[in-house]
Design a protein around this motif. Sequence first.
Motif, PDB file in Angstrom:
ATOM      1  N   ASN A   1      -3.156  -3.119  15.082  1.00 51.05           N
ATOM      2  CA  ASN A   1      -3.308  -1.912  15.885  1.00 51.05           C
ATOM      3  C   ASN A   1      -4.546  -1.134  15.478  1.00 51.05           C
ATOM      4  OD1 ASN A   1      -2.559   1.160  16.586  1.00 51.05           O
ATOM      5  ND2 ASN A   1      -1.504  -0.243  17.968  1.00 51.05           N
ATOM      6  N   ALA A   2      -5.177  -0.510  16.477  1.00 53.90           N
ATOM      7  CA  ALA A   2      -6.398   0.275  16.236  1.00 53.90           C
ATOM      8  C   ALA A   2      -6.187   1.335  15.159  1.00 53.90           C
ATOM      9  CB  ALA A   2      -6.858   0.928  17.536  1.00 53.90           C
TER      10      ALA A   2
ATOM     11  N   ASN B   1       5.883  10.537  17.913  1.00 55.18           N
ATOM     12  CA  ASN B   1       5.644   9.260  18.577  1.00 55.18           C
ATOM     13  C   ASN B   1       6.661   8.193  18.211  1.00 55.18           C
ATOM     14  OD1 ASN B   1       3.403  10.398  19.762  1.00 55.18           O
ATOM     15  ND2 ASN B   1       2.072   9.832  18.048  1.00 55.18           N
TER      16      ASN B   1
ATOM     17  N   THR C   1      -8.991  -9.293  18.711  1.00 51.75           N
ATOM     18  CA  THR C   1      -7.762  -8.642  18.251  1.00 51.75           C
ATOM     19  C   THR C   1      -6.925  -8.247  19.456  1.00 51.75           C
ATOM     20  OG1 THR C   1      -8.652  -6.395  18.261  1.00 51.75           O
ATOM     21  CG2 THR C   1      -8.950  -7.674  16.229  1.00 51.75           C
ATOM     22  N   ARG C   2      -5.630  -8.133  19.206  1.00 51.85           N
ATOM     23  CA  ARG C   2      -4.697  -7.704  20.237  1.00 51.85           C
ATOM     24  C   ARG C   2      -3.718  -6.721  19.611  1.00 51.85           C
ATOM     25  NH1 ARG C   2      -8.018 -10.037  22.493  1.00 51.85           N
ATOM     26  NH2 ARG C   2      -7.911 -11.865  23.844  1.00 51.85           N
ATOM     27  N   SER C   3      -3.075  -5.914  20.456  1.00 52.30           N
ATOM     28  CA  SER C   3      -1.982  -5.081  19.958  1.00 52.30           C
ATOM     29  C   SER C   3      -0.981  -4.880  21.074  1.00 52.30           C
ATOM     30  CB  SER C   3      -2.511  -3.738  19.465  1.00 52.30           C
ATOM     31  OG  SER C   3      -1.440  -2.991  18.912  1.00 52.30           O
ATOM     32  N   TYR C   4       0.264  -5.295  20.817  1.00 52.83           N
ATOM     33  CA  TYR C   4       1.287  -5.309  21.862  1.00 52.83           C
ATOM     34  C   TYR C   4       2.364  -4.237  21.684  1.00 52.83           C
ATOM     35  CZ  TYR C   4      -0.878  -9.787  22.935  1.00 52.83           C
ATOM     36  OH  TYR C   4      -1.784 -10.763  23.258  1.00 52.83           O
TER      37      TYR C   4
ATOM     38  N   ARG D   1       1.839   2.002  33.091  1.00 54.61           N
ATOM     39  CA  ARG D   1       2.372   1.410  31.847  1.00 54.61           C
ATOM     40  C   ARG D   1       1.534   1.799  30.648  1.00 54.61           C
ATOM     41  NH1 ARG D   1       2.991  -3.585  35.045  1.00 54.61           N
ATOM     42  NH2 ARG D   1       5.005  -3.342  36.060  1.00 54.61           N
ATOM     43  N   ILE D   2       0.230   2.001  30.861  1.00 52.51           N
ATOM     44  CA  ILE D   2      -0.587   2.691  29.877  1.00 52.51           C
ATOM     45  C   ILE D   2      -1.291   3.818  30.630  1.00 52.51           C
ATOM     46  CG2 ILE D   2      -0.857   0.691  28.344  1.00 52.51           C
ATOM     47  CD1 ILE D   2      -3.659   0.249  29.394  1.00 52.51           C
TER      48      ILE D   2
ATOM     49  N   GLU E   1       0.802  12.383  24.571  1.00 47.76           N
ATOM     50  CA  GLU E   1       1.870  11.531  25.103  1.00 47.76           C
ATOM     51  C   GLU E   1       1.331  10.264  25.752  1.00 47.76           C
ATOM     52  OE1 GLU E   1       4.381  13.882  27.673  1.00 47.76           O
ATOM     53  OE2 GLU E   1       4.627  15.410  26.124  1.00 47.76           O
TER      54      GLU E   1
ATOM     55  N   MET F   1       8.670   2.399  22.477  1.00 47.85           N
ATOM     56  CA  MET F   1       7.639   3.079  23.280  1.00 47.85           C
ATOM     57  C   MET F   1       7.312   2.255  24.532  1.00 47.85           C
ATOM     58  SD  MET F   1       3.883   4.493  22.162  1.00 47.85           S
ATOM     59  CE  MET F   1       4.417   5.151  20.587  1.00 47.85           C
TER      60      MET F   1
ATOM     61  N   TYR G   1       2.556  -2.921  43.609  1.00 42.02           N
ATOM     62  CA  TYR G   1       2.913  -3.897  42.582  1.00 42.02           C
ATOM     63  C   TYR G   1       3.928  -4.816  43.245  1.00 42.02           C
ATOM     64  CZ  TYR G   1       5.522  -5.647  38.514  1.00 42.02           C
ATOM     65  OH  TYR G   1       6.174  -6.443  37.606  1.00 42.02           O
TER      66      TYR G   1
ATOM     67  N   HIS H   1       7.783   3.520  28.324  1.00 46.91           N
ATOM     68  CA  HIS H   1       6.586   3.676  29.159  1.00 46.91           C
ATOM     69  C   HIS H   1       6.380   2.513  30.122  1.00 46.91           C
ATOM     70  CE1 HIS H   1       4.268   7.120  27.225  1.00 46.91           C
ATOM     71  NE2 HIS H   1       5.295   6.995  26.422  1.00 46.91           N
ATOM     72  N   GLN H   2       6.836   1.327  29.729  1.00 43.60           N
ATOM     73  CA  GLN H   2       6.447   0.134  30.493  1.00 43.60           C
ATOM     74  C   GLN H   2       7.626  -0.617  31.093  1.00 43.60           C
ATOM     75  OE1 GLN H   2       4.038  -2.271  27.816  1.00 43.60           O
ATOM     76  NE2 GLN H   2       2.390  -0.776  27.885  1.00 43.60           N
TER      77      GLN H   2
ATOM     78  N   ARG I   1      -0.367   8.919  21.597  1.00 42.16           N
ATOM     79  CA  ARG I   1       0.970   8.428  21.224  1.00 42.16           C
ATOM     80  C   ARG I   1       0.895   7.029  20.637  1.00 42.16           C
ATOM     81  NH1 ARG I   1       5.969   9.627  25.000  1.00 42.16           N
ATOM     82  NH2 ARG I   1       6.109  11.372  23.530  1.00 42.16           N
ATOM     83  N   GLY I   2      -0.016   6.219  21.145  1.00 42.94           N
ATOM     84  CA  GLY I   2      -0.139   4.857  20.638  1.00 42.94           C
ATOM     85  C   GLY I   2      -1.287   4.154  21.338  1.00 42.94           C
ATOM     86  N   THR I   3      -1.715   3.037  20.770  1.00 43.09           N
ATOM     87  CA  THR I   3      -2.753   2.236  21.428  1.00 43.09           C
ATOM     88  C   THR I   3      -2.240   0.809  21.617  1.00 43.09           C
ATOM     89  OG1 THR I   3      -3.812   1.478  19.392  1.00 43.09           O
ATOM     90  CG2 THR I   3      -4.586   3.571  20.313  1.00 43.09           C
ATOM     91  N   ARG I   4      -2.820   0.153  22.594  1.00 39.72           N
ATOM     92  CA  ARG I   4      -2.498  -1.243  22.882  1.00 39.72           C
ATOM     93  C   ARG I   4      -3.788  -1.972  23.177  1.00 39.72           C
ATOM     94  NH1 ARG I   4       1.439   0.651  21.244  1.00 39.72           N
ATOM     95  NH2 ARG I   4       3.502   0.839  22.172  1.00 39.72           N
ATOM     96  N   SER I   5      -3.773  -3.294  23.041  1.00 40.15           N
ATOM     97  CA  SER I   5      -4.902  -4.095  23.492  1.00 40.15           C
ATOM     98  C   SER I   5      -4.387  -5.446  23.948  1.00 40.15           C
ATOM     99  CB  SER I   5      -5.929  -4.246  22.373  1.00 40.15           C
ATOM    100  OG  SER I   5      -7.042  -4.949  22.860  1.00 40.15           O
ATOM    101  N   TYR I   6      -4.661  -5.793  25.217  1.00 42.31           N
ATOM    102  CA  TYR I   6      -4.088  -6.992  25.819  1.00 42.31           C
ATOM    103  C   TYR I   6      -5.108  -8.100  26.055  1.00 42.31           C
ATOM    104  CZ  TYR I   6      -0.163  -3.838  26.593  1.00 42.31           C
ATOM    105  OH  TYR I   6       0.872  -2.962  26.408  1.00 42.31           O
TER     106      TYR I   6
ATOM    107  N   ILE J   1      -0.507   6.485  26.044  1.00 37.64           N
ATOM    108  CA  ILE J   1      -0.802   5.187  25.434  1.00 37.64           C
ATOM    109  C   ILE J   1      -2.167   4.753  25.951  1.00 37.64           C
ATOM    110  CG2 ILE J   1      -0.078   2.795  25.152  1.00 37.64           C
ATOM    111  CD1 ILE J   1       2.756   3.593  25.621  1.00 37.64           C
TER     112      ILE J   1
ATOM    113  N   TYR K   1      -2.279  -2.136  34.464  1.00 36.34           N
ATOM    114  CA  TYR K   1      -1.325  -1.365  33.665  1.00 36.34           C
ATOM    115  C   TYR K   1      -1.560   0.143  33.823  1.00 36.34           C
ATOM    116  CZ  TYR K   1       1.441  -4.794  30.999  1.00 36.34           C
ATOM    117  OH  TYR K   1       2.364  -5.735  30.614  1.00 36.34           O
TER     118      TYR K   1
END
Lengths: 263, 263
Positions: free
Chosen positions: B158-159, B38, B183-186, A200-201, A152, B92, A137, B96-97, A181-186, A154, A195
């Motif tokens: 979010n999903a 979480n 859709t996005r989720s940050y 990071r995910i 745990e 989170m 990176y 994580h990030q 633990r969670g979801t993301r979408s970029y 993402i 990521y």
Amino acid sequence: MNWGTIDKYAKSLIKEAGHKIRVSFFNTIDVDTKADANDLVTNIDKAIEQFFISRIQSDFPNHFVLGEEGFGDDIRSLDGVIWLLDPIDGTMNFVHQKRNFAISLGIYCDGVGMLGYIYDVMNDDFYHAAKGEGAYYNDEKLPMLEVTPLSEAIIGVNASWVAPNRRIENEPIADMVHKCRGTRSYGSAAMELAYVSSGRIDAYLSLRLSPWDIAGGMVIAEEVGAIGTNLKGEKPNLLNQDTFIVARPGLHDEILRNHIRLK
Amino acid sequence: MNWGTIDKYAKSLIKEAGHKIRVSFFNTIDVDTKADANDLVTNIDKAIEQFFISRIQSDFPNHFVLGEEGFGDDIRSLDGVIWLLDPIDGTMNFVHQKRNFAISLGIYCDGVGMLGYIYDVMNDDFYHAAKGEGAYYNDEKLPMLEVTPLSEAIIGVNASWVAPNRRIENEPIADMVHKCRGTRSYGSAAMELAYVSSGRIDAYLSLRLSPWDIAGGMVIAEEVGAIGTNLKGEKPNLLNQDTFIVARPGLHDEILRNHIRLK
């Protein structure tokens, strides 16, 4: 083949393309649609792909190029050296956000990923790897990924794959969404691969990706021990559109076994 | 009340807190959980909230502070001047990030949002607004938002709200996901509010947010003409957890009317 020379050449070409993209925001961008109304393409995607292709054809006349916008070669097999290019991965973000998109490039030799690059243009963040030499990176070597349990993790997954859809049973995916633990979408497969590779995910999956979306990212992901396959658990398809998942070791198996049921 | 002075003070306090957060990455971060496994909190969330509170209490002894980590005042009404603070929105992501989190602060007088701030710490991106004076992204004034139809809109959702859940019928939401452009989720409500205000996404909704998640962002959103309410269409709740949607004019109404059915 002197891969070190090709690596230096590719890095410099990508940086030059990134500069061209940043400059493009000074002018009006023409937006068009492709396969469906949400599949956007701009004059910049096309110009950047043509820039890459003209340079590669002139400097490496024996290499082939498979590009998203179709200006490259008509590739039917993975023989020889192939540059798999997405000039702007995340065109919708490019158009709507002027950020969160990437140049994605993988250079393969007889089907083996030798060099991989993901360049987050607006953040000037460069993810890159050469086979067997680790992933980076920017100037920082990325550590090998460790095992993470789903509870745990993402997960990069778009809401559209959790809604009922033609490709996959959505109940087991919904169950995964609740258990992680969670979801993301970029909105950029290349950035989500970057990521995952940088921790990071922990996983990213999609029901529809093309070779140029994943080719660069897979070289990087493999160098840090991430597992990338289609959703049947097979080697990613570099010739055709397919499903895709990349994840930390352990998690890849857990998601495929418990949460993926293809229709 | 001299709001111009308070504005300058708050901006400088937020920048100082951002510096403290960036420096915190030099040391080990202690991660704990709150309401559920979480719901993460770190020693840095707590230290930054305490930093804000000690400064505000000493410099504005008549003001109140409502902070996510609970070190502020026990607020039962919106009377007086209240600083609504989330020291790290997107904990989170912070853990994580090490990016994609924000300091969120809204300063309200008798329930009216006077000043709002969202500071994307790692990108050094500052979104800010003073009531009646417009909203800014760094030094650049943000334009008023124009109407966008759902078919051309990017929705922050979010999903987990598309999967079956206790709060909302998920079929109409799944239908929205299919009908929108993407859709996005940050993973940070404050950043998603900032994205709506700067036109990078067109709507953002969540089934569970707290006053400190939205207080700063609402002041910014209102200055560009975005509509923010709970999912019943009522004024956002600044005293208790509630549902939330913020969107471009027109789109707000379209989503609420056609795609939201609370259980």
